[in-house]
Design an enzyme around this catalytic site. Sequence first.
Site, PDB file in Angstrom:
ATOM      1  CB  CYS A 186      -0.940  -0.007   1.198  1.00 54.25           C
ATOM      2  SG  CYS A 186      -1.989  -1.466   1.246  1.00 54.25           S
ATOM      3  CG  HIS A 190      -6.498   0.864   1.161  1.00 53.32           C
ATOM      4  ND1 HIS A 190      -5.473   1.277   0.337  1.00 53.32           N
ATOM      5  CD2 HIS A 190      -5.899   0.350   2.274  1.00 53.32           C
ATOM      6  CE1 HIS A 190      -4.322   1.015   0.908  1.00 53.32           C
ATOM      7  NE2 HIS A 190      -4.549   0.453   2.086  1.00 53.32           N
TER       8      HIS A 190
END
Length: 400
Positions: A162, A328
């Site tokens: 991420c 996300h």
Amino acid sequence: MQRVAITGLGIVSALGSTRDAFWAALAAGVGGIRPIASVDCSPLKMKHGAEVAGFDPLRHFDAKDLDVLDPFAQYALAAAAEAIADAGVELTAALKQRTAIVTGCGLGGKITEDQGFRDLYAEGKPRFHPMTIPRAMTSAGASHISMRFGFTGPALTVSTACSSANHALGQALWMVRSGAAEMAIAGGSEAPFSLGVLKAWEAMRVVAPDTCRPFSKDRQGLILGAGAGMLILEPWERAQARGARIYAELAGCGMTADAHHLTMPSASGAARAMSLAMADGGLAPEEIGYINAHGTGTPANDATETRAIREVFAAPPPVSSTKSMHGHAMGAAGALEAAATALALYHGILPPTANYTTPDPGCDLDVLPNVARPSRAGAALSNSFAFGGLNAVLAFRAAS
């Protein structure tokens, strides 16, 4: 060492597939989280996601091109094309040789892989599509950007879960600042909506059943997103000399590793990354007027990030998580959030944390609940903290 200007932005997201649609939604606090439409979710408890909205591949590519482009590469290429057009830069032969492409991607072509394995194991087909590997490789986005526009400088992909896009943008910043590249196209892309990926995330028990509520006491987890963000970086003086619109200065980057735990974040590692980003950009904590948080909406992440921010800032600035709206997007998350941060400084408006309901004493920050706020912030940070304890924070300075 040169200052680095952000002169072009390109976006594909759940909030719309242009820069303007993305910003309009952020400024209005309008989210892109909705029931998942591209995958049959009947085998899943997970029903909601932030899938890309308003993206028609045939508006960007010929049908024959789609044979070699997984959706994550389609998003990367479309966002890069918008960013290049937005920057209004003349792509001379000399500049093409001195342009770097640095993309972030955590998963690569999982939709392509999932289809191949379904064909093999469920349908009993003896052969994969011959372009499976080139479609699925995480570097496909960078390669296609290079080939589409004829860029022959360095081209690479960073894959750090991420934090991928923030690591990519940091590397690109340093390349332009040092003179190793005359211009850079940097950001990230991701397309995780396949049954296999959703099943894997469901198994982790960190996905919210309805929506993403960062920093809210009743938060229940993250919501997966998809899309791409690409930024054009060039030397400040050259951008000024050609009369380019400058959204913001990409001023610094800080990178750390927690050396702590595979999935649980560390406040100290995050705090050091923020401090290093400010030091790299020549900024003091009191100059920071906004933080675009990693803000995933999981109980552990948001509380840990709050502690990290309070470790760095005696009086923390306003903080928001735009993941509450665009989801996300993993390897693309930092790029979407970098664009959001640059646009916030450019327009003088801080995007909110959407879906917020209840204050949490463990997240005692000004989280801009639900409504955007006018601001004269002169500088900002954008945080990305990945599984494996891989942290990357970007520092921005307002153009004015």
